[in-house]
Design a protein around this motif. Structure first.
Motif, PDB file in Angstrom:
ATOM      1  N   ILE A 154       0.855  -1.185   0.000  1.00 48.54           N
ATOM      2  CA  ILE A 154       0.000   0.000   0.000  1.00 48.54           C
ATOM      3  C   ILE A 154       0.894   1.238   0.000  1.00 48.54           C
ATOM      4  N   SER A 155       0.594   2.222  -0.859  1.00 49.09           N
ATOM      5  CA  SER A 155       1.360   3.471  -0.918  1.00 49.09           C
ATOM      6  C   SER A 155       0.460   4.636  -0.532  1.00 49.09           C
ATOM      7  N   VAL A 156       1.000   5.577   0.284  1.00 52.14           N
ATOM      8  CA  VAL A 156       0.250   6.764   0.686  1.00 52.14           C
ATOM      9  C   VAL A 156       1.142   7.991   0.539  1.00 52.14           C
ATOM     10  N   GLY A 157       0.546   9.174   0.542  1.00 52.59           N
ATOM     11  CA  GLY A 157       1.293  10.414   0.442  1.00 52.59           C
ATOM     12  C   GLY A 157       1.951  10.787   1.752  1.00 52.59           C
ATOM     13  N   ALA A 158       2.843  11.802   1.700  1.00 50.86           N
ATOM     14  CA  ALA A 158       3.595  12.215   2.884  1.00 50.86           C
ATOM     15  C   ALA A 158       2.678  12.735   3.984  1.00 50.86           C
ATOM     16  N   SER A 159       1.601  13.413   3.608  1.00 51.63           N
ATOM     17  CA  SER A 159       0.710  13.997   4.610  1.00 51.63           C
ATOM     18  C   SER A 159      -0.326  13.013   5.144  1.00 51.63           C
ATOM     19  N   ASN A 175       4.735  12.299   7.358  1.00 51.81           N
ATOM     20  CA  ASN A 175       6.171  12.274   7.085  1.00 51.81           C
ATOM     21  C   ASN A 175       6.658  13.687   6.786  1.00 51.81           C
ATOM     22  N   THR A 176       7.546  14.208   7.625  1.00 50.79           N
ATOM     23  CA  THR A 176       8.103  15.550   7.412  1.00 50.79           C
ATOM     24  C   THR A 176       9.494  15.508   6.807  1.00 50.79           C
ATOM     25  N   ASP A 177      10.018  14.313   6.603  1.00 50.04           N
ATOM     26  CA  ASP A 177      11.358  14.136   6.016  1.00 50.04           C
ATOM     27  C   ASP A 177      11.287  14.398   4.518  1.00 50.04           C
ATOM     28  N   THR A 178      12.018  15.420   4.042  1.00 48.79           N
ATOM     29  CA  THR A 178      11.993  15.762   2.613  1.00 48.79           C
ATOM     30  C   THR A 178      12.954  14.924   1.784  1.00 48.79           C
ATOM     31  N   GLU A 179      13.745  14.064   2.456  1.00 47.39           N
ATOM     32  CA  GLU A 179      14.734  13.251   1.740  1.00 47.39           C
ATOM     33  C   GLU A 179      14.332  11.795   1.610  1.00 47.39           C
ATOM     34  N   ASN A 180      13.589  11.280   2.581  1.00 46.04           N
ATOM     35  CA  ASN A 180      13.345   9.838   2.623  1.00 46.04           C
ATOM     36  C   ASN A 180      11.864   9.501   2.823  1.00 46.04           C
ATOM     37  N   THR A 234       4.030   2.095   2.377  1.00 45.58           N
ATOM     38  CA  THR A 234       5.099   3.036   2.024  1.00 45.58           C
ATOM     39  C   THR A 234       4.534   4.447   2.007  1.00 45.58           C
ATOM     40  N   GLN A 235       5.130   5.322   2.834  1.00 47.65           N
ATOM     41  CA  GLN A 235       4.699   6.716   2.936  1.00 47.65           C
ATOM     42  C   GLN A 235       5.706   7.599   2.208  1.00 47.65           C
ATOM     43  N   ALA A 236       5.248   8.388   1.253  1.00 51.62           N
ATOM     44  CA  ALA A 236       6.130   9.202   0.416  1.00 51.62           C
ATOM     45  C   ALA A 236       6.878  10.237   1.243  1.00 51.62           C
ATOM     46  N   LYS A 237       8.024  10.705   0.713  1.00 53.74           N
ATOM     47  CA  LYS A 237       8.781  11.763   1.380  1.00 53.74           C
ATOM     48  C   LYS A 237       8.018  13.079   1.288  1.00 53.74           C
TER      49      LYS A 237
END
Length: 714
Positions: A501-506, A547-552, A576-579
């Motif tokens: 499952i993939s989700v956005g950073a927010s 996720n507040t990490d802009t790199e990972n 998996t949560q996007a950067k």
């Protein structure tokens, strides 16, 4: 005070009326004229002007302007002086063409006729014979004389250039070579090879009216073809060949495909069970069986021998045999194997009937249709006949043994299709349980036992006759009992819908859908799961921090397990949560799947724009299929041959930073920057805001199937 106000309003109105009258007097009566009223062009691109006089504000009726012409102004102010309007035309490599441009001031209008010669001269209509085939324009005109959904009484010949190839619900282009054992194709032709004024060649067979074989030459866009068959204007808006009647008569002047000639009579013989086991989609085999569930409209049927039953889907010589086949008789045919996954069904396709022998007739009708005294198969047939072959008003009970099964139960449909007779044989009178529900009048579920040949069943529901087949009314009946039992315990079943499952950073939640019918538990590190346990089907909400990490990107693991006796007792689901986006920016994520669901998009329908949170994707051009949404792939498709241009824009107050477009491809199609043609690989960041489709290989009609767009703005 009120009286003074009324006087002031009246005075103002009088002044306005005087001004209008003065303008009317200055300009004269309402009129619009053109000089000249007709322009003629040669085949090359060119421009010419006309003088327009309009005593009222004027405008061009947009719908009257064809794609191949343009004007330098589409509206103007009222004047008694001449206004110059310049008309430009594109180069015409096709046939002569004409358009009528409408200029209007409201009640009055003026027409400008624009003629342009073409490199191929005057477009002929043809007469529909082999020596003088209809052109596409000609066959469309002919169909206009027949009316909607009226099939031509005779076969006709139609010529044109291949302009487009149809795409099925799975995204497969319907070239001859892509339709497997069906060996037919669905494509469009036009007089000039463009996607304008097309005729659909629907499921046409190959040269020589044969099935396409490996090694035969397939069609490509731009090919000159002649089609032979009956034609119809389907639903009054789609001129096409009538299904099952047409074939490719000529391909670029060649009328002999050179494919393999099938010797049906000497095809190797197999039993139904051997045929299914071999699962050979390339070889013709001879089968002999008793006919049940015969449908004379399509000449489809079930055939049964001592080893099993199979459904005969398509018959090449159906016109010869549709009036001769009947249930209970024995048919000999040659055909190829196919498997229809949507119904979990083995099938005979491209069948060729060799012979048929009438059956011995039915047995004795028994029963009254009650639970205490159910009809037998003969009794159910007699009951429907006495009702004028109409659907029964009341539910009745029918008892018998399963003699053959066309479709077993599955989760997608929840129903099954099978035949019953008094003794379970295929030679006795058959009654069809068509799309019946399971025990308890509910949809079948994973873990429920399956029906089998020889099972004794009692059916309950409405009964009818459909195209000569006596059966239960579709989804209006169910199995009341199997072998005397009215309920059967489920077999244990367990699983999860997705393991990735993939989700956005927010995003702060994700959902895991559990399937099956047993008890289970769910747990994970650095997340909260709710509920942590359950039984049967259920949705587990997994919560975590944004996720507040802009790199990972971040990854979470959740384990869903059971102690029940099943093959797989545990599933690990990866989330998996996007950067995060860079500081000072934000992301707008558009999932085509979610957008289509939220906006009630319909499968196979064209959509020209997507708008979300200030971001707009607009289809500026493109042919008949570009912009279509397909639920099978959950994507928005664009076709290179139609030259689509997709523009990205953001609302006022927002600044575009970059875009990441995720897409799948077909025929080596790739998305490209419309301004410089550079390829944009799926899922890579780009600063382009205008896109098109091109090929990265040798194919002639690439696709880009967009699934997700992530736009970074500030």
């Amino acid at each position: 005070m009120k009286f003074k106000a009324i006087l002031a309003i009246a005075a103002t109105a009088a002044l306005a009326l005087t001004a209008c009258e003065q303008k009317e007097e200055d300009l004269g009566a309402a009129a619009i004229s053109l000089n000249p009223t007709e322009l003629s062009f040669e085949a090359g691109s060119d421009s010419k002007s006309v003088a327009l006089i309009a005593t009222r504000d004027w405008t061009l009726v947009e719908s009257s302007l064809p794609e191949w012409a343009a004007v330098d102004k589409k509206n103007g102010s009222a004047s008694t002086k001449e206004q110059t309007v310049t008309v430009s035309v594109d180069e015409n490599k096709g046939n002569d063409r004409v358009a009528e441009l409408q200029f209007t001031i409201g009640f009055a209008k003026a027409t400008l006729t624009v003629n342009q010669k073409g490199e191929q001269g005057e477009l002929k209509m043809g007469s529909g014979t082999v020596d003088d085939p209809y052109t596409v324009a000609g066959v469309i005109e002919y169909l206009g004389t027949l009316g909607a959904d009226v099939t031509s009484p005779d076969v006709v010949y139609v010529k044109g250039k291949v302009s487009e190839v149809a795409v099925d619900n799975a995204g497969v282009e319907q070239y001859f070579s892509n339709t497997g054992t069906y060996g037919n194709a669905t494509f469009f032709i036009s007089d000039d090879g463009t996607a304008v004024n097309q005729f659909e060649c629907y499921r046409v067979r190959y040269l020589g009216n044969k099935t396409f074989q490996k090694g035969d030459t397939d069609i490509v866009l731009g090919d000159d073809v002649i089609i032979c068959g009956k034609v119809v204007n389907y639903k009054g808006n789609t001129p096409e060949t009538s299904q099952g009647t047409a074939f490719l008569y000529s391909l670029n002047g060649v009328t002999d495909g050179g494919g393999e000639t099938v010797d049906y009579s000497n095809a190797p013989a197999k039993t139904v069970a051997e045929f299914i086991t071999a699962a050979d989609k390339t070889t013709y085999y001879k089968l002999t069986g008793v006919v049940t569930g015969f449908n004379p409209t399509y000449c489809s049927m079930d055939i049964t021998d001592n080893s099993g039953s199979i459904y005969v889907y398509s018959v090449a010589n159906k016109d010869e045999w549709s009036s001769k086949i009947s249930n209970g008789g024995t048919v000999v045919l040659a055909g190829q194997y196919d498997y229809y996954s949507a119904k979990s069904q083995h099938e005979v396709v491209n069948a060729y009937i060799l012979s048929f022998t009438e059956g011995q007739g039915g047995g004795e009708a028994k029963g009254s249709g009650t639970l205490a005294d159910p009809f037998n198969a003969d009794g159910a047939v007699a009951y429907v006949k006495a009702n004028g072959d109409k659907e029964s008003t009341d539910d009745v009970y029918v008892k018998g043994k399963i003699s053959s099964i066309r479709s077993t139960f599955d989760v997608e449909h929840g129903t099954a299709i099978f035949n019953i007779s008094d003794d379970g044989s295929a030679t006795a009178t058959q009654f069809t349980a068509y799309s019946v529900y399971y025990l308890g009048n509910r949809a079948w579920e994973d873990g429920d036992a399956q029906v089998a040949v020889g099972d004794e069943v009692v059916l309950c529901g409405k009964v009818t006759c459909y195209s000569g087949t006596y059966e239960t009314s579709s989804k209006n009946a169910y199995i009341y009992s199997i072998n005397g039992k009215t309920s059967i315990e489920q077999n244990a079943a367990f699983g999860v819908e997705k393991t990735e499952i993939s989700v956005g950073a927010s995003a702060t939640t994700a959902t895991i859908n559990v399937t099956g019918n047993v008890a289970w538990t769910a747990s994970g590190d650095d997340v909260t799961v709710s509920p942590a346990s359950g039984e049967g089907k259920g949705a587990v909400t997994v919560s975590f921090a944004a996720n507040t990490d802009t790199e990972n990107a971040k990854t979470y693991k959740v384990t869903v397990s059971t102690t029940a006796d099943v093959a797989t007792k545990s599933f690990e689901v990866t989330i998996t949560q996007a950067k995060a986006a860079a500081a000072g920016t934000s992301e707008v994520v558009i999932s085509i799947k979610d957008y289509a669901s939220d906006n009630n998009w319909t499968n196979g329908t064209k959509y020209t724009s997507v708008e979300k949170d200030g971001v707009t994707l607009n289809l500026a051009s493109g042919g008949g299929n570009s912009g279509k949404y397909y639920s099978n792939g959950e994507d928005w498709r664009f076709y290179q041959s139609e030259n689509p241009v997709l523009n990205l824009s953001v609302a006022e107050g927002m600044t575009f930073v970059s875009a990441k477009i995720e897409y799948n491809i077909s025929n080596t199609g790739v998305l490209a920057n419309a301004s410089d043609g550079s390829s944009i690989e799926s899922g890579t960041e780009t600063t382009a805001q205008s896109y098109t489709v091109k090929n990265s290989g040798s194919a002639t009609n690439g696709q880009a199937r967009i699934t997700k767009v992530t736009v970074t703005v500030k």
